[in-house]
Scaffold this active site. Structure first.
Site, PDB file in Angstrom:
ATOM      1  N   MET A   1      39.141  39.647  41.905  1.00 38.08           N
ATOM      2  CA  MET A   1      38.509  39.025  43.068  1.00 38.08           C
ATOM      3  C   MET A   1      39.593  38.524  44.017  1.00 38.08           C
ATOM      4  O   MET A   1      40.418  37.751  43.555  1.00 38.08           O
ATOM      5  CB  MET A   1      37.660  37.851  42.577  1.00 38.08           C
ATOM      6  CG  MET A   1      36.460  37.518  43.399  1.00 38.08           C
ATOM      7  SD  MET A   1      36.876  36.530  44.849  1.00 38.08           S
ATOM      8  CE  MET A   1      37.732  35.115  44.196  1.00 38.08           C
ATOM      9  N   PRO A   2      39.673  38.944  45.228  1.00 32.21           N
ATOM     10  CA  PRO A   2      38.823  39.921  45.901  1.00 32.21           C
ATOM     11  C   PRO A   2      39.064  41.359  45.426  1.00 32.21           C
ATOM     12  O   PRO A   2      40.113  41.668  44.863  1.00 32.21           O
ATOM     13  CB  PRO A   2      39.237  39.783  47.377  1.00 32.21           C
ATOM     14  CG  PRO A   2      40.010  38.532  47.489  1.00 32.21           C
ATOM     15  CD  PRO A   2      40.653  38.354  46.155  1.00 32.21           C
TER      16      PRO A   2
END
Lengths: 64, 64, 64, 64, 64, 64
Positions: free
Chosen positions: E1-2
């Site tokens: 993440m991201p």
């Protein structure tokens, strides 16, 4: 890894989202030989005015 | 099937969106050997503060 | 801008792809207030063994 | 071309977004043999109630 | 993440890809308040016959 | 609707893919109030030379 993106209409409850990401993650873990910590799920929610099926916006369909 | 995702800036009117999904769906039906009911179109709209071209956010460009 | 991504099965001919990207681009230009040079279309083609509807891979459905 | 899509949680500041799109674009220009004007970056931001890691929504994790 | 997805034409060398994912990851770490281990980058490469700009397939443009 | 896209490395067997799309579809049906016929799943598979974590291509990591 893997990364899952789900394109869906707005309006699911928190409980539905909780179940959705949990069960999708389990499906990936079970079948793709990874562990849960590696799996991300993003829900990309669109309003009914921004999604269509059959060329018609969901906002302009008769209610189901 | 097929599924179409369009990444665009926020701010299109309902009439523009209606035309966009209708005409994209027709383009797919005409060229991809499917029928309209199989085609979904999702408009993923981002604010001008979340999209860039040339490394510059649209919110920080001079107005067109 | 906008960017269009089409998720579809492998197997379309060059002529079909040519028509698909041309007509989708025209649909975007007509309805989204942009010009053609700003529009990209990416066809993300998956083999029938990597795409499913109704939980069944296309490779395992009866032929249409 | 290329088109970059970043799936991330909501809540980044304008300054963070400005830096993100600028630096990603430079990374693409440097390594992919294109110029900046050809590169678009879309930030697809999801609320913490719509993104998960390890099968758990970010909204339900202990704060980092 | 991201999670980062880059839609680009086929044909980059391994060295280009190595640089691309390294520099994009650094751009995300620097600007999005995360560490590198959380960042995935997927390069979705399409043949020139499956990507278009201005409504024309890259395979049918004059060479740059 | 919903449409699910899974970004993963190449190399899963047909049996793994069959299970993956079946179980993801069931997860969506169970939690999102739709029926299976409305759900598509696309597996976007990338070679190890085109996907990275922590800024390093999978092809250049030590084997797991």
């Amino acid at each position: 890894m893997p990364e899952v993106v789900v394109y869906l209409l707005e309006g699911r409850s928190l409980e539905q989202k909780r179940g959705l990401v949990k069960d999708i993650t389990q499906a990936v873990v079970k079948n793709a030989g990874t562990n849960a910590d590696q799996v991300t799920v993003s829900l990309v929610e669109t309003p009914r005015t921004s999604k269509a099926k059959g060329g018609v916006l969901f906002s302009e369909m008769a209610p189901r």
